[in-house]
Scaffold this active site. Structure first.
Site, mmCIF file in Angstrom:
data_model
loop_
_atom_site.group_PDB
_atom_site.id
_atom_site.type_symbol
_atom_site.label_atom_id
_atom_site.label_comp_id
_atom_site.label_asym_id
_atom_site.label_seq_id
_atom_site.Cartn_x
_atom_site.Cartn_y
_atom_site.Cartn_z
ATOM 1 N N GLU A 312 0.802 -1.220 0.000
ATOM 2 C CA GLU A 312 0.000 0.000 0.000
ATOM 3 C C GLU A 312 0.838 1.276 0.000
ATOM 4 O O GLU A 312 0.599 2.176 -0.780
ATOM 5 C CB GLU A 312 -0.949 0.014 1.203
ATOM 6 C CG GLU A 312 -2.032 -1.042 1.151
ATOM 7 C CD GLU A 312 -3.006 -0.926 2.311
ATOM 8 O OE1 GLU A 312 -3.904 -0.086 2.244
ATOM 9 O OE2 GLU A 312 -2.837 -1.665 3.302
ATOM 10 N N GLU A 609 1.369 -6.281 11.201
ATOM 11 C CA GLU A 609 0.062 -5.635 11.073
ATOM 12 C C GLU A 609 -0.981 -6.333 11.937
ATOM 13 O O GLU A 609 -1.837 -5.698 12.546
ATOM 14 C CB GLU A 609 -0.385 -5.664 9.607
ATOM 15 C CG GLU A 609 -1.769 -5.103 9.361
ATOM 16 C CD GLU A 609 -2.199 -5.209 7.908
ATOM 17 O OE1 GLU A 609 -3.232 -4.606 7.555
ATOM 18 O OE2 GLU A 609 -1.503 -5.894 7.121
#
Length: 723
Positions: A312, A609
């Protein structure tokens, strides 16, 4: 020589027949024809018109043909020039010709150095399999210079050069280099081989549980693959300049069997923010955790704060809400965050919404008209944090209008967007709905570990639907506290009192609607209890039962956390500040999933994450392994294990009070505040604690180390006290 129409015919009826080659590649009629069209389109976009004269000064016949056909397509008049002419002759021809532009071979630079023409070099390699003939022209606009500003944040630089730890041959036979550290950056490779040899470098953060190369987004726009074609002229150095990847491992294809460790460097890049903090202790796993936190920070502060350096590279605002305090301990982030906050303000919508991603990028355009509590809150939480840490009131002044617009939007959302159930409500219950966030999508306690998908990994979306509204109401209340403080600092007393009263009313609505008679909250998850305590969402006489329920949930979960994005920054504080240090340290030292040290023991070199990004059986999730959000525990470690706490503004007043019952034998570290270095070093010696403390100028400090307690000014202090 073919005329162009003949080439077009051949391209139509013998498209695959090879007729030429250049740059080491064979070209078919079809490719040759397309290349000529592309080049013609380029000339037209540059503003040349039909009948303009274009000079060709090309030795290579294939280049000449391509340029010739391109000029025919565009309608130009071609002026060939004999490449064997001397420099004075060439200069004379062009000085007296009417040629508007020149296409030339770079080998004739010396002959052309005095020629005053628009020169095009190496225009032929524009993609033989790619139709760009319909590309739109670029228009040069005159915006002036008033909107340009000096870049005030630190430049992006190489901050570390890593050596290869090991060159692996995987069970599947791939050659993979391992740097031993996950990071953001690129390769520097020294190699040599035959001209035309293609070498590919594919980057990833983790191998799969069998030890083979894997990257979830290979063969997509999010792949991390670089290609290099050797020119074959001795040693060559490959080092990308315009991209970066997130990786520890690199799979190499090409030149197999020749690689040595010394041929590689891992070039870690980051915005070069000054290091401002350090933490080291007697527990090696906590030290590794601190290193993981810092590496994730370096990897995700490259120009803007990002969520990850792989798939991302996006400026998710919620990650900064969670991690901002820890970031400011580790590095001086003032200029970096101030610069990014300008973008946050520019991206803010007219109705006050703050976008979830700043700057907004094309692949998230579907989110360009929406926001979420907890994520949009960054415009309130971050300026306040920066003011507290660095003491610069201008940060509040610069962001005040945007802060006010955001909380006004949230207040309107709560007041006007009501759930369908209100149709059956009346009285106080109906009134309460106007102070709760109970409609719309909000990320909530994103990635609660116990909320999993069919593969057993944390399910972010499901966490959102389960917790979004309850969590958002607690965050709404917390923002009113910050806005009260901000308005007091800026002298807006009436507004400060307004937010004070609004916060009280939100909390009343929360307790009346969400706290049940058995002492439990309707949303019976750890994170909700953490936020209820941290944000003071229940009255004082109810706090103990909320705390007790939180402890029960932790103990029932094998003394593990079950907290997502918005609650994990507060869980240790909530426990330690409410008399349950014992539970706080169980969580800190826990090595079962989910926990910080579980990641360390499973080989993490950056923060994950998701808590269970690697399952106990070794299965990998398709998530990022370099996400700083859950590294927010670093802030708690600085404040509790080192004991450095800011009690004022810009650390003009602070306390040094390390928790000596934290399970460590010693700890040391520092923080460079705006007044200078604060350093602490303590160690246990039997029943004694021995400490050295350094306090900078213009600072007063409360020292509480063992039985020693006093208020001091700047200076160096040595303490030997009973524990």
């Amino acid at each position: 020589m073919f005329v162009f129409e003949q080439l077009a015919e051949h391209a139509k009826f013998q498209p695959e027949k090879i007729i030429s080659s250049y740059h080491g590649r064979e070209l078919s009629y079809k490719q040759f024809y397309q290349q000529a069209k592309n080049l013609a389109g380029y000339f037209q976009r540059k503003g040349y018109k039909k009948a303009d004269k274009i000079a060709l000064f090309l030795h290579n016949s294939d280049y000449f043909l391509l340029s010739y056909y391109a000029c025919q397509i565009a309608g130009f008049t071609v002026t060939p020039v004999n490449t064997k002419l001397t420099t004075p002759e060439v200069e004379y021809i062009f000085t007296h010709s009417e040629a508007k532009a020149l296409i030339y071979d770079v080998r004739f630079n010396e002959k052309l150095k005095n020629i005053n023409l628009q020169i095009f070099e190496d225009l032929l390699d524009v993609g033989v399999n790619m139709d760009i003939s319909n590309w739109k022209p670029v228009h040069v606009m005159n915006y002036g210079y008033d909107n340009l500003e000096v870049q005030r944040n630190e430049p992006i630089r190489t901050v570390a050069e890593l050596d290869v730890k090991e060159i692996l041959i995987t069970p599947e036979g791939d050659t993979v280099i391992d740097f031993g550290q996950n990071f953001a950056g690129h390769l520097r490779v020294f190699m040599q081989g035959e001209a035309g040899t293609e070498v590919t470098f594919e980057h990833t953060e983790e191998l799969n549980k069998e030890g083979n190369f894997t990257y979830p987004f290979s063969n997509s726009t999010r792949e991390q693959k670089d290609k290099y074609i050797l020119k074959g002229s001795g040693e060559e150095i490959f080092e990308p300049r315009f991209t970066y990847h997130g990786f520890r491992y690199v799979r190499i294809r090409g030149l197999e069997g020749t690689w040595k460790k010394e041929q590689f460097k891992g070039m870690a890049i980051s915005s070069d923010n000054e290091m401002s903090g350090s933490f080291l202790c007697s527990n090696d796993k906590l030290n590794r955790l601190q290193q993981n936190i810092l590496w994730s920070q370096l990897s995700n502060t490259i120009g803007i704060p990002t969520d990850c350096p792989t798939r991302e590279k996006a400026g998710w605002t919620g990650d900064v809400v969670v991690y901002g305090k820890t970031a400011c301990f580790n590095q001086n982030m003032k200029k970096f965050f101030e610069e990014w906050l300008k973008s946050v303000r520019l991206e803010q919508l007219e109705d006050g919404q703050v976008l979830n991603i700043v700057p907004m990028v094309k692949n998230y355009v579907h989110m360009s008209m929406m926001s979420s509590l907890g994520w949009g809150d960054v415009i309130v939480t971050l300026p306040w944090q920066l003011y507290q840490v660095y003491g610069d009131k201008k940060i509040l002044e610069d962001n005040y209008d945007a802060m006010t617009k955001w909380i006004n939007f949230v207040e309107k959302l709560a007041d006007e967007q009501l759930p369908p159930e209100v149709a059956s409500m009346s009285g106080r219950q109906l009134e309460n709905q106007h102070y709760l966030i109970n409609t719309g999508f909000h990320f909530g306690d994103w990635l609660v570990p116990s909320v999993v998908n069919e593969d057993g990994f944390a399910d972010g979306s499901a966490s959102s639907f389960l917790t979004g509204h309850t969590v958002s109401t607690t965050l709404y209340a917390s923002m009113t506290d910050i806005m009260k403080e901000v308005n007091e600092v800026l002298g807006y007393k009436q507004s400060a009192e307004y937010y004070n009263q609004l916060g009280k009313r939100i909390r009343e609505a929360f307790e009346e609607e969400y706290l049940m008679t058995d002492g439990k909250l309707k949303n019976d998850l750890q994170g909700i209890y953490v936020l209820a305590l941290q944000m003071n969402m229940v009255s004082n006489d109810k706090r103990e039962q909320i705390l007790q329920r939180l402890v029960e949930l932790v103990e029932d979960n094998n003394n593990c956390m079950d907290t997502g994005f918005m609650s994990v920054p507060f869980i240790l504080d909530v426990l330690s500040e409410n008399g349950r240090n014992d539970i706080a340290y169980r969580l800190l030292y826990q090595n079962q999933c989910p926990s910080w040290l579980y990641e360390v023991e499973h080989g993490a070199t950056t923060m994950w994450e998701s808590w269970n990004a690697i399952k106990p059986d070794g299965t990998r999730d398709e998530c990022s392994f370099n996400h700083y959000a859950f590294g927010c525990v670093g802030d708690w470690e600085y404040r509790n294990l080192l004991g450095i706490r800011n009690l004022g503004i810009g650390y003009d007043h602070l306390s040094i009070c390390p928790d000596l019952d934290c399970g460590l034998d010693w700890a040391k570290g520092h923080y460079d505040c705006v007044h200078g270095r604060i350093s602490v070093e303590w160690k246990l010696d039997g029943k004694l604690v021995i400490a050295e403390v350094d306090i900078p100028v213009n600072v007063t400090a409360q020292l509480k180390i063992g039985n020693e307690e006093k208020i001091v000014g700047s200076g160096k202090y040595q303490i030997c006290s009973q524990k």
